[in-house]
Scaffold this active site. Sequence first.
Site, PDB file in Angstrom:
ATOM      1  N   ASP A  10       0.838  -1.199   0.000  1.00 27.23           N
ATOM      2  CA  ASP A  10       0.000   0.000   0.000  1.00 27.23           C
ATOM      3  C   ASP A  10       0.877   1.255   0.000  1.00 27.23           C
ATOM      4  O   ASP A  10       1.710   1.435   0.897  1.00 27.23           O
ATOM      5  CB  ASP A  10      -0.851  -0.067   1.288  1.00 27.23           C
ATOM      6  CG  ASP A  10      -1.784   1.106   1.452  1.00 27.23           C
ATOM      7  OD1 ASP A  10      -1.710   2.076   0.673  1.00 27.23           O
ATOM      8  OD2 ASP A  10      -2.605   1.053   2.387  1.00 27.23           O
ATOM      9  N   ASN A  24      -7.881  11.731 -11.013  1.00 22.34           N
ATOM     10  CA  ASN A  24      -8.691  11.984 -12.217  1.00 22.34           C
ATOM     11  C   ASN A  24      -8.679  13.488 -12.477  1.00 22.34           C
ATOM     12  O   ASN A  24      -8.177  14.264 -11.663  1.00 22.34           O
ATOM     13  CB  ASN A  24     -10.107  11.438 -12.065  1.00 22.34           C
ATOM     14  CG  ASN A  24     -10.829  12.036 -10.881  1.00 22.34           C
ATOM     15  OD1 ASN A  24     -10.983  13.260 -10.786  1.00 22.34           O
ATOM     16  ND2 ASN A  24     -11.244  11.203  -9.939  1.00 22.34           N
ATOM     17  N   GLY A  32      -9.841   3.456  -5.782  1.00 19.09           N
ATOM     18  CA  GLY A  32      -8.482   2.944  -5.966  1.00 19.09           C
ATOM     19  C   GLY A  32      -7.441   3.630  -5.101  1.00 19.09           C
ATOM     20  O   GLY A  32      -7.694   3.965  -3.930  1.00 19.09           O
ATOM     21  N   VAL A  33      -6.282   3.864  -5.675  1.00 20.80           N
ATOM     22  CA  VAL A  33      -5.179   4.456  -4.907  1.00 20.80           C
ATOM     23  C   VAL A  33      -5.504   5.905  -4.520  1.00 20.80           C
ATOM     24  O   VAL A  33      -5.103   6.384  -3.450  1.00 20.80           O
ATOM     25  CB  VAL A  33      -3.840   4.323  -5.686  1.00 20.80           C
ATOM     26  CG1 VAL A  33      -3.795   5.173  -6.936  1.00 20.80           C
ATOM     27  CG2 VAL A  33      -2.661   4.625  -4.788  1.00 20.80           C
ATOM     28  N   ASP A  34      -6.245   6.590  -5.365  1.00 20.36           N
ATOM     29  CA  ASP A  34      -6.668   7.972  -5.092  1.00 20.36           C
ATOM     30  C   ASP A  34      -7.491   8.021  -3.795  1.00 20.36           C
ATOM     31  O   ASP A  34      -7.216   8.833  -2.887  1.00 20.36           O
ATOM     32  CB  ASP A  34      -7.509   8.449  -6.288  1.00 20.36           C
ATOM     33  CG  ASP A  34      -7.728   9.946  -6.330  1.00 20.36           C
ATOM     34  OD1 ASP A  34      -7.068  10.670  -5.556  1.00 20.36           O
ATOM     35  OD2 ASP A  34      -8.561  10.399  -7.146  1.00 20.36           O
ATOM     36  N   THR A 121      -3.655   1.346 -14.340  1.00 19.67           N
ATOM     37  CA  THR A 121      -3.854  -0.110 -14.504  1.00 19.67           C
ATOM     38  C   THR A 121      -4.984  -0.694 -13.651  1.00 19.67           C
ATOM     39  O   THR A 121      -5.163  -1.907 -13.607  1.00 19.67           O
ATOM     40  CB  THR A 121      -2.556  -0.897 -14.193  1.00 19.67           C
ATOM     41  OG1 THR A 121      -2.256  -0.767 -12.795  1.00 19.67           O
ATOM     42  CG2 THR A 121      -1.392  -0.416 -15.017  1.00 19.67           C
ATOM     43  N   ILE A 123      -8.850   1.041 -12.305  1.00 20.61           N
ATOM     44  CA  ILE A 123     -10.148   1.474 -12.819  1.00 20.61           C
ATOM     45  C   ILE A 123     -10.058   1.912 -14.294  1.00 20.61           C
ATOM     46  O   ILE A 123     -10.982   1.714 -15.071  1.00 20.61           O
ATOM     47  CB  ILE A 123     -10.696   2.605 -11.914  1.00 20.61           C
ATOM     48  CG1 ILE A 123     -11.017   2.029 -10.521  1.00 20.61           C
ATOM     49  CG2 ILE A 123     -11.923   3.285 -12.523  1.00 20.61           C
ATOM     50  CD1 ILE A 123     -11.158   3.046  -9.413  1.00 20.61           C
TER      51      ILE A 123
HETATM   52  N1  AR6 Z   1      -1.451   1.588  -2.918  1.00 26.43           N
HETATM   53  C1  AR6 Z   1      -0.823   1.365  -4.090  1.00 26.43           C
HETATM   54  N2  AR6 Z   1      -1.449   1.019  -5.228  1.00 26.43           N
HETATM   55  C2  AR6 Z   1      -2.791   0.873  -5.167  1.00 26.43           C
HETATM   56  C3  AR6 Z   1      -3.540   1.094  -3.977  1.00 26.43           C
HETATM   57  C4  AR6 Z   1      -2.808   1.466  -2.813  1.00 26.43           C
HETATM   58  N3  AR6 Z   1      -3.401   1.702  -1.653  1.00 26.43           N
HETATM   59  N4  AR6 Z   1      -4.850   0.867  -4.264  1.00 26.43           N
HETATM   60  C5  AR6 Z   1      -4.931   0.507  -5.551  1.00 26.43           C
HETATM   61  N5  AR6 Z   1      -3.686   0.499  -6.109  1.00 26.43           N
HETATM   62  P1  AR6 Z   1      -6.469   2.869  -9.713  1.00 26.43           P
HETATM   63  P2  AR6 Z   1      -6.326   4.236 -12.322  1.00 26.43           P
HETATM   64  C6  AR6 Z   1      -3.250   0.155  -7.469  1.00 26.43           C
HETATM   65  O1  AR6 Z   1      -7.780   2.270 -10.032  1.00 26.43           O
HETATM   66  O2  AR6 Z   1      -6.457   2.941 -13.012  1.00 26.43           O
HETATM   67  C7  AR6 Z   1      -9.708   6.581  -9.156  1.00 26.43           C
HETATM   68  O3  AR6 Z   1     -11.093   6.563  -8.894  1.00 26.43           O
HETATM   69  C8  AR6 Z   1      -4.178  -0.719  -8.299  1.00 26.43           C
HETATM   70  O4  AR6 Z   1      -3.974  -2.092  -7.997  1.00 26.43           O
HETATM   71  O5  AR6 Z   1      -6.234   3.389  -8.352  1.00 26.43           O
HETATM   72  O6  AR6 Z   1      -5.255   5.186 -12.762  1.00 26.43           O
HETATM   73  C9  AR6 Z   1      -9.248   7.945  -9.623  1.00 26.43           C
HETATM   74  O7  AR6 Z   1      -9.937   8.996  -8.971  1.00 26.43           O
HETATM   75  C10 AR6 Z   1      -3.685  -0.382  -9.708  1.00 26.43           C
HETATM   76  O8  AR6 Z   1      -2.599  -1.220 -10.072  1.00 26.43           O
HETATM   77  O9  AR6 Z   1      -6.100   4.095 -10.721  1.00 26.43           O
HETATM   78  C11 AR6 Z   1      -9.558   7.895 -11.081  1.00 26.43           C
HETATM   79  O10 AR6 Z   1     -10.915   8.193 -11.329  1.00 26.43           O
HETATM   80  C12 AR6 Z   1      -3.148   1.042  -9.590  1.00 26.43           C
HETATM   81  O11 AR6 Z   1      -3.132   1.349  -8.198  1.00 26.43           O
HETATM   82  C13 AR6 Z   1      -9.291   6.460 -11.455  1.00 26.43           C
HETATM   83  O12 AR6 Z   1      -9.450   5.719 -10.237  1.00 26.43           O
HETATM   84  C14 AR6 Z   1      -4.009   2.076 -10.295  1.00 26.43           C
HETATM   85  O13 AR6 Z   1      -5.386   1.767 -10.063  1.00 26.43           O
HETATM   86  C15 AR6 Z   1      -7.872   6.246 -11.935  1.00 26.43           C
HETATM   87  O14 AR6 Z   1      -7.739   4.945 -12.386  1.00 26.43           O
END
Ligand code: AR6
Length: 173
Positions: A10, A24, A32-34, A121, A123
């Site tokens: 994390d 976003n 997600g990470v955001d 990678t 959402i």
């Molecule tokens: N720490 C590290 N990596 C993470 C964590 C964490 N706590 N949680 C998820 N990931 P995503 P995107 C990984 O969906 O695809 C949001 O709603 C996850 O496994 O977070 O760029 C934003 O507001 C994946 O490999 O971001 C945007 O609307 C990676 O982080 C949208 O999602 C990216 O997944 C952005 O989508």
Amino acid sequence: MNKIIIYHGDITKVECQAIVNAANTSLMGGGGVDGAIHRAGGTKILDACKKIRASQGGCKVGHAVITTAGNLLADKIIHTVGPVWNNKGVEEELLRSCYKSVFDLAVQNNICELAIPNISTGIYRFPKKLAAEIAIEATKDFLKRNENFKQVIFVCFDIENYLIYKELLGMTE
Ligand code: AR6
């Protein structure tokens, strides 16, 4: 010394000068990470994002902005907006632009350590291997030209990304 490290876990738990958020265009938080970063870092991050939104109207895909890291262990957060994968032929260049924008902002703000998640990678459904290839190539290219930069930590939350990075970077247990 190897300046590229992979961490399986994390990003909100990583102690590093700056961490990168996969945001976003609204900069108003999300899943997600955001979502994890805003939850763990507290309201100061959203307040700073709101100010940026008021002055420049959010952040474009492929661009980046910098804020406080609130309660997190890091000093700063660099928020970048990755492309949604639609297989239209523009996504690879936009993802490359994310990394370039992040590194540019890091240099401008005297940051020499970054923890970066696997942008787009989750959402946004960007193919993981292709995204990792772009991330690694952009990072190696940057490190070659910035010898004083100390470290880039690729933070892989899911095991699939972790194994892809391990293989591409030739790292063994
Ligand atoms: N720490 C590290 N990596 C993470 C964590 C964490 N706590 N949680 C998820 N990931 P995503 P995107 C990984 O969906 O695809 C949001 O709603 C996850 O496994 O977070 O760029 C934003 O507001 C994946 O490999 O971001 C945007 O609307 C990676 O982080 C949208 O999602 C990216 O997944 C952005 O989508």
